[in-house]
Write a protein that holds these residues in place. Structure first.
Motif, PDB file in Angstrom:
ATOM      1  N   SER A  23      71.418 -69.083 -53.739  1.00  0.00           N
ATOM      2  CA  SER A  23      72.123 -69.889 -52.867  1.00  0.00           C
ATOM      3  C   SER A  23      70.311 -69.945 -52.097  1.00  0.00           C
ATOM      4  O   SER A  23      70.010 -71.476 -51.745  1.00  0.00           O
ATOM      5  N   LEU A  24      69.619 -68.860 -51.968  1.00  0.00           N
ATOM      6  CA  LEU A  24      67.754 -69.785 -52.019  1.00  0.00           C
ATOM      7  C   LEU A  24      67.317 -70.404 -52.809  1.00  0.00           C
ATOM      8  O   LEU A  24      66.507 -71.139 -52.068  1.00  0.00           O
ATOM      9  N   ALA A  25      68.130 -70.458 -54.331  1.00  0.00           N
ATOM     10  CA  ALA A  25      67.093 -70.906 -55.102  1.00  0.00           C
ATOM     11  C   ALA A  25      67.673 -72.772 -55.005  1.00  0.00           C
ATOM     12  O   ALA A  25      66.702 -73.329 -55.248  1.00  0.00           O
ATOM     13  N   VAL A  26      68.698 -72.896 -54.342  1.00  0.00           N
ATOM     14  CA  VAL A  26      69.389 -74.581 -54.677  1.00  0.00           C
ATOM     15  C   VAL A  26      69.377 -75.072 -53.820  1.00  0.00           C
ATOM     16  O   VAL A  26      68.851 -76.448 -53.372  1.00  0.00           O
ATOM     17  N   SER A  44      70.802 -67.195 -46.467  1.00  0.00           N
ATOM     18  CA  SER A  44      70.840 -66.651 -48.020  1.00  0.00           C
ATOM     19  C   SER A  44      69.811 -65.452 -48.469  1.00  0.00           C
ATOM     20  O   SER A  44      69.517 -64.828 -48.096  1.00  0.00           O
ATOM     21  N   ALA A  45      68.684 -66.080 -46.996  1.00  0.00           N
ATOM     22  CA  ALA A  45      67.005 -64.375 -47.256  1.00  0.00           C
ATOM     23  C   ALA A  45      67.808 -64.048 -46.777  1.00  0.00           C
ATOM     24  O   ALA A  45      67.151 -62.406 -46.510  1.00  0.00           O
ATOM     25  N   VAL A  46      67.771 -63.986 -45.027  1.00  0.00           N
ATOM     26  CA  VAL A  46      68.436 -62.843 -44.319  1.00  0.00           C
ATOM     27  C   VAL A  46      69.721 -62.051 -45.226  1.00  0.00           C
ATOM     28  O   VAL A  46      69.589 -60.923 -44.813  1.00  0.00           O
ATOM     29  N   LEU A  47      70.972 -62.712 -45.857  1.00  0.00           N
ATOM     30  CA  LEU A  47      72.001 -61.948 -45.845  1.00  0.00           C
ATOM     31  C   LEU A  47      70.935 -60.865 -47.600  1.00  0.00           C
ATOM     32  O   LEU A  47      71.953 -59.934 -47.697  1.00  0.00           O
ATOM     33  N   LEU A  48      70.719 -61.214 -48.152  1.00  0.00           N
ATOM     34  CA  LEU A  48      69.913 -61.210 -49.625  1.00  0.00           C
ATOM     35  C   LEU A  48      68.916 -60.314 -48.772  1.00  0.00           C
ATOM     36  O   LEU A  48      69.032 -58.411 -49.509  1.00  0.00           O
ATOM     37  N   VAL A  49      68.436 -59.926 -47.467  1.00  0.00           N
ATOM     38  CA  VAL A  49      67.874 -58.965 -47.360  1.00  0.00           C
ATOM     39  C   VAL A  49      68.779 -57.968 -47.062  1.00  0.00           C
ATOM     40  O   VAL A  49      68.398 -56.672 -46.807  1.00  0.00           O
ATOM     41  N   GLY A  50      69.426 -58.206 -46.056  1.00  0.00           N
ATOM     42  CA  GLY A  50      70.991 -57.283 -45.742  1.00  0.00           C
ATOM     43  C   GLY A  50      71.384 -56.701 -46.609  1.00  0.00           C
ATOM     44  O   GLY A  50      71.915 -55.470 -46.496  1.00  0.00           O
ATOM     45  N   LEU A  51      72.088 -57.486 -47.906  1.00  0.00           N
ATOM     46  CA  LEU A  51      73.204 -56.531 -48.705  1.00  0.00           C
ATOM     47  C   LEU A  51      72.165 -55.795 -49.408  1.00  0.00           C
ATOM     48  O   LEU A  51      72.335 -54.765 -49.769  1.00  0.00           O
ATOM     49  N   PRO A  58      66.890 -75.010 -50.763  1.00  0.00           N
ATOM     50  CA  PRO A  58      65.248 -76.099 -50.125  1.00  0.00           C
ATOM     51  C   PRO A  58      65.859 -77.562 -51.093  1.00  0.00           C
ATOM     52  O   PRO A  58      64.813 -78.706 -50.169  1.00  0.00           O
ATOM     53  N   PHE A  59      66.128 -77.656 -51.749  1.00  0.00           N
ATOM     54  CA  PHE A  59      66.194 -78.721 -53.356  1.00  0.00           C
ATOM     55  C   PHE A  59      66.752 -79.771 -52.795  1.00  0.00           C
ATOM     56  O   PHE A  59      66.714 -81.014 -51.596  1.00  0.00           O
ATOM     57  N   LEU A  60      68.183 -80.162 -51.940  1.00  0.00           N
ATOM     58  CA  LEU A  60      69.532 -80.021 -51.618  1.00  0.00           C
ATOM     59  C   LEU A  60      68.991 -80.760 -49.916  1.00  0.00           C
ATOM     60  O   LEU A  60      68.983 -81.536 -50.085  1.00  0.00           O
ATOM     61  N   SER A  61      68.108 -79.788 -49.037  1.00  0.00           N
ATOM     62  CA  SER A  61      67.951 -80.225 -48.180  1.00  0.00           C
ATOM     63  C   SER A  61      67.167 -81.075 -47.643  1.00  0.00           C
ATOM     64  O   SER A  61      66.552 -82.273 -46.995  1.00  0.00           O
ATOM     65  N   ALA A  62      66.075 -80.994 -48.944  1.00  0.00           N
ATOM     66  CA  ALA A  62      65.146 -81.308 -48.451  1.00  0.00           C
ATOM     67  C   ALA A  62      65.527 -83.055 -49.261  1.00  0.00           C
ATOM     68  O   ALA A  62      64.363 -84.264 -47.865  1.00  0.00           O
ATOM     69  N   ALA A  63      65.945 -83.328 -50.130  1.00  0.00           N
ATOM     70  CA  ALA A  63      66.294 -84.620 -50.698  1.00  0.00           C
ATOM     71  C   ALA A  63      67.067 -85.715 -49.545  1.00  0.00           C
ATOM     72  O   ALA A  63      66.654 -86.681 -49.159  1.00  0.00           O
ATOM     73  N   GLN A  64      68.213 -85.029 -48.359  1.00  0.00           N
ATOM     74  CA  GLN A  64      69.144 -85.719 -47.823  1.00  0.00           C
ATOM     75  C   GLN A  64      68.420 -85.866 -46.471  1.00  0.00           C
ATOM     76  O   GLN A  64      67.910 -87.221 -46.110  1.00  0.00           O
ATOM     77  N   THR A  85      69.296 -71.868 -46.223  1.00  0.00           N
ATOM     78  CA  THR A  85      68.436 -71.443 -47.139  1.00  0.00           C
ATOM     79  C   THR A  85      67.660 -69.794 -46.961  1.00  0.00           C
ATOM     80  O   THR A  85      67.730 -69.068 -46.902  1.00  0.00           O
ATOM     81  N   TYR A  86      68.238 -70.046 -45.235  1.00  0.00           N
ATOM     82  CA  TYR A  86      67.804 -69.390 -44.099  1.00  0.00           C
ATOM     83  C   TYR A  86      68.601 -67.784 -43.565  1.00  0.00           C
ATOM     84  O   TYR A  86      68.469 -66.699 -44.100  1.00  0.00           O
TER      85      TYR A  86
END
Length: 231
Positions: A128-131, A165-172, A133-139, A162-163
């Protein structure tokens, strides 16, 4: 300089509308899959952060569906009248998410439950962290050019993912690598705080411009002037 929404040629307006519809459909599909995986993994690991992430995916679907409903109207005037309702749905979705994971995080931090490791959750957060940002920027780009506050607000919810996903990744990872069981509910509290901010922004967006400041010189309907910071 991006053209002001009212000066868009009909062909350009139609193209932007189709683009937003496609991006919204893509967001809905991705978040349905993401939400099911996150909720299942979160329930298995008793992870507040993962469950909160999964619920955010469900809310993201409702947010995107609200925008899809708005843009299902073929008449531009009808779409504008649906803007307020779509924004309210997006805002309330944020508040509901924040309330749920805030309470559950406090419960976990006070010792009512500890999260297990989740390799599935780590992998999902990384994808999700990779996907996202691109969807958000385009819309966001299409929504700003079209002058749609709800499309911009929905793109911000996608960016929130995206945020999260980053927070979740660090926590996990912290929980899995160091046994920091408190990292999971702490990550969830950060998610809740971000959700409150974005919900407030979406709620205010009903009277704020969606066009970029560079496109505005005179006051717009609702009192918005060049330099507004809602988008």
């Amino acid at each position: 300089m991006t053209a002001a929404p009212n000066s868009l040629a009909p062909d350009r307006r139609a193209a932007l509308t189709r683009r937003i519809r496609f991006l919204v459909a893509t967001t809905i599909t991705y978040n349905l899959v993401e939400g099911m995986i996150a909720l299942a993994a979160g329930a298995t690991a008793s992870s507040t952060a993962l469950i909160g992430f999964g619920l955010d995916s469900v809310i993201e679907v409702s947010s995107a569906a609200a925008v899809a409903w708005q843009f299902s109207a073929t008449d531009h005037a009808v779409r504008e009248t649906r803007e307020r309702t779509a924004l309210r749905i997006i805002a309330m979705s944020f508040f509901a998410l924040a309330a749920y994971i805030g309470v559950d995080s406090i419960r976990a931090l006070t010792g009512s439950g500890k999260a297990d490791h989740s390799l599935v959750g780590i992998g999902l957060a990384a994808v999700s962290l990779a996907v996202m940002p691109f969807l958000s920027a385009a819309q966001r780009k299409a929504g700003r050019e079209l002058g749609s506050a709800s499309a911009v607000a929905d793109s911000k919810q996608t960016l929130l993912c995206t945020y999260l996903s980053a927070v979740l990744l660090v926590g996990l990872i912290a929980n899995a690598a160091f046994g920091w069981t408190w990292a999971d509910p702490a990550a969830a509290l950060v998610i809740a705080a971000i959700a409150v901010k974005e919900g407030r922004d979406a709620w205010r967006g009903e009277s704020c411009c969606a066009a970029p400041p560079a496109a505005m010189g005179a006051p717009q309907e609702g009192g918005c002037r060049g330099g507004c910071d809602c988008c």
